[in-house]
Design an enzyme around this catalytic site. Structure first.
Site, PDB file in Angstrom:
ATOM      1  N   CYS A 160       1.081  -1.223  -0.049  1.00 25.85           N
ATOM      2  CA  CYS A 160      -0.136  -0.073  -0.121  1.00 25.85           C
ATOM      3  C   CYS A 160       0.830   1.326  -0.180  1.00 25.85           C
ATOM      4  O   CYS A 160       1.566   1.666   1.046  1.00 25.85           O
ATOM      5  CB  CYS A 160      -0.949   0.047   1.160  1.00 25.85           C
ATOM      6  SG  CYS A 160      -1.981   1.587   1.348  1.00 25.85           S
ATOM      7  N   CYS A 175      -5.214   5.274  -4.350  1.00 20.42           N
ATOM      8  CA  CYS A 175      -4.828   3.849  -4.302  1.00 20.42           C
ATOM      9  C   CYS A 175      -3.176   3.913  -4.764  1.00 20.42           C
ATOM     10  O   CYS A 175      -3.206   4.201  -6.128  1.00 20.42           O
ATOM     11  CB  CYS A 175      -5.597   3.096  -4.900  1.00 20.42           C
ATOM     12  SG  CYS A 175      -4.767   1.121  -4.801  1.00 20.42           S
TER      13      CYS A 175
END
Length: 270
Positions: free
Chosen positions: A67, A209
């Protein structure tokens, strides 16, 4: 915290000797005021030279190997504690190097993309992972990339022409993706600018994202739609991504602290 709007909950469990179970991660996501896109759990380093090991959970309790926005948030959290400018953080997908670029700006070396069909992974052999026909919703072929987690990017003339909230969950669970997939709609504006909207695996529609912007740049550059550096604009803000000559991808963007608290049982009372 948030990274370009991507809601990140950083949970520091260094020294605790345990990790949350999937049901704990789901409970945290439902607790008042603690809703998140990703939960970044810090535990003790597993190798010399590391600052922490990160275990990453999605809202549904599933694990993610990477991430980028969350890693920037973790770097900022550690910078506030230690005053350091550079960090080496580990995940199940390998090490990530982060560096402070400004008061609220950090870059993360996300490593190389994975482009082979087995590495993404896909359920069947595909000759060209840059052009994969799904034949659903009138979408063009997908470009599939792994950044430690699987991504399918669709380059469309305009993002608004498709209802990502409707098609995202269907494509996430398509049989082509044995580990499910992050689904992105990308609109190329110029050789160095892209608009992006993301349906995130295990989370849903998201404001940003980090791994998706990295995968999108790789997909765009492979298709000669852009160069190897671009600004990618998401609903939560802009991220700058570069696919370097050494095959590594560096993402740079903002972080913001929203609040800090100690978890207590009362937070989870019905």
């Amino acid at each position: 915290m948030n990274g370009a709007g991507n809601a990140i909950l950083v949970l520091d469990l260094r020294g605790a000797g345990f990790l949350p179970a999937p049901e704990d991660a789901r409970a945290l996501a439902r607790a008042p005021g603690l809703g998140y896109d990703q939960l970044m759990v810090l535990s003790d380093p597993r190798a010399p030279g590391q600052d922490a090991f990160m275990t990453i959970y999605n809202q549904d309790g599933s694990l993610s190997a990477s991430c980028g926005n969350g890693t920037r948030c973790v770097a900022h959290y550690l910078a506030a504690l230690t005053g350091a400018e550079q960090f080496r953080l580990a995940t199940s997908a390998g090490p990530l190097a982060a560096r402070r670029e400004g008061p609220l700006s950090y870059s993360v070396d996300m490593g190389p993309p994975r482009l082979g069909w087995r590495d993404i992974p896909l359920a069947r052999e595909v000759a060209d992972t840059g052009s994969v026909e799904l034949e659903k919703f009138g979408l063009p072929p997908a470009s599939c990339v792994s950044m430690g987690n699987p991504h399918a990017i669709f380059f469309v003339p305009t993002i608004e022409a498709f209802d990502l909230a409707a098609i995202g969950p269907v494509l996430e669970h398509d049989k082509l993706f044995p580990q499910r997939a992050n689904i992105s709609l990308a609109q190329v504006l110029s050789r160095d600018a892209i608009r992006l909207r993301v349906w995130e695996r295990g989370t849903g529609l998201t404001l940003a994202c980090g791994t998706a912007v990295c995968a999108t740049l790789v997909a765009a550059a492979r298709a000669s739609l852009t160069g190897r550096r671009a600004t990618i604009s998401l609903p939560g803000g802009d991220l700058v991504v570069e696919w370097r000559a050494d095959n590594r991808i560096v993402m740079t963007g903002p972080v913001e602290v929203e609040f800090s608290r100690r978890l207590t049982p009362e937070l989870f009372a019905p």
